[in-house]
Motif scaffolding. Structure first.
Motif, short mmCIF file in Angstrom:
data_model
loop_
_atom_site.label_atom_id
_atom_site.label_comp_id
_atom_site.label_asym_id
_atom_site.label_seq_id
_atom_site.Cartn_x
_atom_site.Cartn_y
_atom_site.Cartn_z
N TYR A 1 0.88 -1.16 -0.03
CA TYR A 1 0.06 -0.07 0.08
C TYR A 1 0.73 1.40 0.13
CZ TYR A 1 -3.93 -2.84 0.84
OH TYR A 1 -5.01 -4.10 0.67
N SER A 2 2.25 1.16 -0.12
CA SER A 2 3.08 2.23 -0.28
C SER A 2 3.97 2.09 -1.48
CB SER A 2 3.92 2.42 0.75
OG SER A 2 3.21 2.63 1.97
N PRO A 3 3.09 1.97 -2.80
CA PRO A 3 3.82 1.93 -3.94
C PRO A 3 4.63 2.90 -4.67
CG PRO A 3 1.75 2.27 -4.24
CD PRO A 3 1.66 2.23 -3.03
N SER A 4 5.37 2.52 -5.56
CA SER A 4 6.04 3.67 -6.56
C SER A 4 5.20 3.98 -7.34
CB SER A 4 7.58 3.08 -6.76
OG SER A 4 8.03 3.95 -8.09
N ASP A 5 4.48 3.14 -8.14
CA ASP A 5 3.66 3.53 -9.29
C ASP A 5 2.47 2.52 -9.48
OD1 ASP A 5 2.59 3.95 -11.50
OD2 ASP A 5 4.57 5.13 -12.28
N ARG A 6 1.20 2.81 -9.20
CA ARG A 6 0.15 2.15 -9.15
C ARG A 6 -0.24 1.45 -10.57
NH1 ARG A 6 -4.14 5.80 -6.34
NH2 ARG A 6 -2.85 7.14 -7.50
N ARG A 7 0.33 2.15 -11.44
CA ARG A 7 0.15 1.76 -13.02
C ARG A 7 0.90 0.55 -13.71
NH1 ARG A 7 1.59 7.37 -15.46
NH2 ARG A 7 3.37 6.83 -14.01
N PHE A 8 1.77 0.08 -12.74
CA PHE A 8 2.84 -1.00 -13.36
C PHE A 8 2.75 -2.14 -11.93
CE2 PHE A 8 4.31 2.72 -15.38
CZ PHE A 8 4.10 2.45 -16.62
N LEU A 9 3.38 -3.32 -12.43
CA LEU A 9 3.51 -4.26 -11.75
C LEU A 9 4.62 -4.56 -10.86
CD1 LEU A 9 1.70 -6.67 -13.99
CD2 LEU A 9 0.46 -5.71 -12.04
N ASN A 10 4.80 -5.06 -9.80
CA ASN A 10 5.59 -5.61 -9.13
C ASN A 10 6.40 -6.63 -9.74
OD1 ASN A 10 8.02 -6.12 -7.01
ND2 ASN A 10 6.57 -5.84 -5.58
N PRO A 11 7.81 -6.64 -10.10
CA PRO A 11 8.51 -7.83 -10.76
C PRO A 11 8.70 -9.00 -9.79
CG PRO A 11 9.56 -5.78 -11.40
CD PRO A 11 8.37 -5.25 -10.13
#
Length: 687
Positions: A231-241
């Protein structure tokens, strides 16, 4: 109303609010003016103040149509705002629909109904209602002209209700929720991944589940202390590798022989066996492999012009400048890139792999018989140092952050550390970023849970100074954002759940009901004022009911009261007197729960101080009888786990977002007690 009052109103800056106890709290004027300054408004100079009001209020009337128009798809209407000298002119209009079909017509404004007026420039401007033909939900372009000049507007035709699967008998579906990273298996690399999800989905579907709820899968800051929190992402438009399974890709075969040495296998085994996810260790292991695989891909696929290489190029082309910006951000900030060097194409390639693997998971869910499949989760914001805020800097204000006002659980309020979006710039941009955000999060799923859905109406702004309680509500264009959420829901055939736990204004509840937006309920909180748990028929019908979730104790933790002792040790309960009071309240709640189960004919013959499978099954079976349209069980409760996933209000004090499942997925579903529990749930939920 003074010019200052007008500006505060136009900017959505609240002057008061109801606190947790229902008391009205006044917001100091100095605090409200401070927020105006953060928004770029000058408040000291009367001329500048008047100019700001003029720009926000009067300028709209100097344009025939706004640059965007949000209309009802079934009966679209556009307000033409005209100077009195233009009312008798002959206008033509042309509407180019999203599919290319063109509709056209003409009108004389003074023959149209007046729906508003405004005095400016010494004249009375008039808004005249232009009806348009019914439109398919989508994005269209309107052009109006009077023979001399013309104006255009992006017409967003929105349905009046959210998408819902066809269900003549109004089925009550159920599913399982899990934090993807917690899944265990004999083959993963120390963190749950998309292949683990592929293992879970058929097992859940075979038990009768129609959906599987996931934590946010957003890209995180790999070099940040907040890396663990979804819930503290860098960018919500992309996925976590981190969720990529390298071994599913053909390039793995090209590197496995040289990469998977005995020492490498030992590293992976340690990461697998660890009770907590070692994010740094996992990332080192995965990026080492993925970079080698990318080099193999370039040699074997892209340069050879294979279909796999062409598919990647199509993905890059579709991602455009947004994907390019994210990839370049990663080359500067990703922990692996900063120590080993990596080009932007590598990070675009990772997004392609993650996207393909996630889409395959959704297809497997549907092929397994699930009606909905994956339910993704959209976090309320992104961290200030992340890609999303950097790439859309004009949209965010880093001088304030999203949080919550004081309440009994957080007497000093909450500061979530996520920069606030600027409500005026959101509108001025035609909501393009918001639309893209919804689009990216509705891909490869059948449902989307929107965290803190009240953000569509208002956000609590925390102001960073010495006063812990410095904050206030700022309002957002609720009706427009809800309409766009409905539109994207239909375009993606995606069920939407709005997380509306906590204090929710009645007007927002009504807006949710009008749109048929599903709410979110949590079993622990479904009590009457006297402490009695609601009868199953009393649960909200248009809602997702969660037995437990990531922010509250597991059933075992709650039942035995170990969560209270833990909170006392962490300083979240201030003293022993408060602990004693909460223990007494918990004992009363346990009594109410026993009475609730007894009233439903489900109370086990023997109920002890610790949760056993009989009591756990009874609670789940009773919840399954609820009227709520959707039900989610948490994977941890099926194993009677005690330790929670996350304890709100802690950071370093507790290993939030790191605890794994106790067992491998296949072993969880092989247990006779779990099979019996799920079978009972399925029987209760079926018509």
């Amino acid at each position: 109303m003074t010019e200052l009052d007008k500006l505060l109103y136009l900017c959505g800056i609240s002057g008061d609010y109801l606190d947790y106890g229902g008391q009205r709290r006044e917001v100091p004027l100095a605090l409200r003016q401070r927020v105006l300054r953060l928004m770029g408004m000058e408040t000291a100079d009367p001329a500048a103040l008047a100019a700001a009001v003029e720009r926000l209020d009067a300028d709209l009337w100097r344009h025939w149509v706004p640059h965007y128009s949000i209309v009802a798809a079934g009966a679209p209407e556009i307000a033409l705002r005209l100077h009195p000298a233009q009312l008798a002119a002959n206008f033509t209009w042309e509407l180019t629909q999203e599919d290319g079909e063109v509709l056209a017509g003409e009108c004389r404004p003074d023959s149209l109904p007046e729906v508003g007026d405004y005095h400016a420039d010494g004249a009375r401007y008039s808004a005249r209602q232009l009806p348009l033909p019914a439109l398919a939900p989508g994005y269209h372009t309107l052009r109006v002209a009077d023979g001399v000049q013309s104006a255009s507007s992006r017409v967003m035709a929105c349905p009046d209700r959210f998408y819902a699967p066809e269900s003549p008998d109004r089925e009550r579906l159920w599913g399982i929720s899990c934090q993807l990273y917690t899944l265990r298996s004999a083959r993963n690399w120390g963190v749950g991944d998309f292949t683990d999800l592929l293992e879970l989905l058929p097992l859940a579907a075979a038990a009768g589940a129609d959906l599987l709820g996931l934590n946010p899968l957003h890209a995180t800051c790999s070099d940040s202390d907040a890396i663990a929190s979804p819930y503290s992402p860098s960018d919500r438009r992309f996925l976590n590798p981190q969720y990529i399974d390298p071994e599913r890709e053909p390039e793995w075969e090209a590197v496995a022989a040289t990469l998977a040495t005995a020492a490498w296998q030992e590293r992976r085994a340690r990461l697998q066996a660890a009770p907590l996810v070692d994010y740094e260790g996992v990332n080192q292991l995965k990026y080492e492999a993925l970079e080698a695989m990318f080099n193999a891909f370039r040699q074997q696929q892209r340069r050879a012009g294979t279909e796999r290489g062409r598919a990647f190029r199509r993905f890059v082309a579709a991602g455009g400048s947004v994907l390019e910006g994210f990839a370049r951000y990663e080359t500067r900030h990703n922990a692996w890139a900063r120590t080993h060097g990596a080009e932007p194409q590598f990070f675009a390639w990772l997004q392609w792999l993650a996207s393909c693997q996630l889409q395959h998971c959704q297809q497997v869910a549907l092929d397994s018989g699930m009606r909905i499949g994956l339910m993704r989760d959209l976090a309320v914001g992104a961290v200030g140092r992340g890609c999303e805020v950097e790439q859309a800097r004009g949209l965010y204000l880093t001088e304030a952050s999203i949080g919550a006002p004081p309440d009994p659980f957080a007497p000093h309020g909450q500061d979530w550390g996520l920069p606030v979006p600027h409500p005026l710039r959101l509108r001025e941009s035609g909501f393009r970023f918001f639309i893209d955000l919804l689009h990216q999060n509705m891909i490869a799923c059948g449902a989307l849970r929107v965290d803190h859905v009240m953000a569509l109406m208002r956000l609590w702004w925390c102001l960073h100074d010495e006063d812990d309680n410095a904050g206030l509500y700022v309002f957002y264009p609720r009706d427009e954002m809800l309409a766009l959420l409905r539109l994207e829901s239909w375009r993606h055939r995606c069920v939407v759940v709005g997380e509306d736990l906590g204090v929710v204004p009645e007007e927002f509840r009504q807006a949710m009901q009008r749109s048929a937006l599903l709410g979110n309920r949590l079993f622990y909180f479904e009590q009457h004022h006297d402490g009695r748990y609601r009868a199953p028929a009393e649960f909200a019908e248009e809602a997702l009911l969660m037995v437990t979730n990531h922010d509250v104790p597991t059933l075992a933790d709650w039942w035995q009261g170990s969560d209270l002792q833990r909170r006392r040790e962490l300083g979240l309960i201030p003293d022993e007197a408060a602990l004693t009071q909460q223990k007494q309240q918990r004992e009363a709640d346990r009594g109410q729960l026993r009475a609730w189960l007894d009233g439903n004919g489900l109370l086990p013959a023997a109920v002890g101080p610790e949760l056993d499978m009989a009591l756990c099954s009874a609670i789940h079976q009773a919840c399954s009888r609820s009227a709520s349209r959707l039900l989610l069980l948490q994977l941890e409760d099926l194993q009677l786990l005690v330790e929670p996933v996350n304890i709100p209000g802690t950071w370093r004090e507790y290993p939030n977002w790191q605890r794994k499942q106790a067992q491998a997925t296949v072993d969880i579903f092989a247990a006779a007690g779990v099979q019996a529990l799920l079978a009972a749930v399925d029987v209760e939920r079926r018509p």
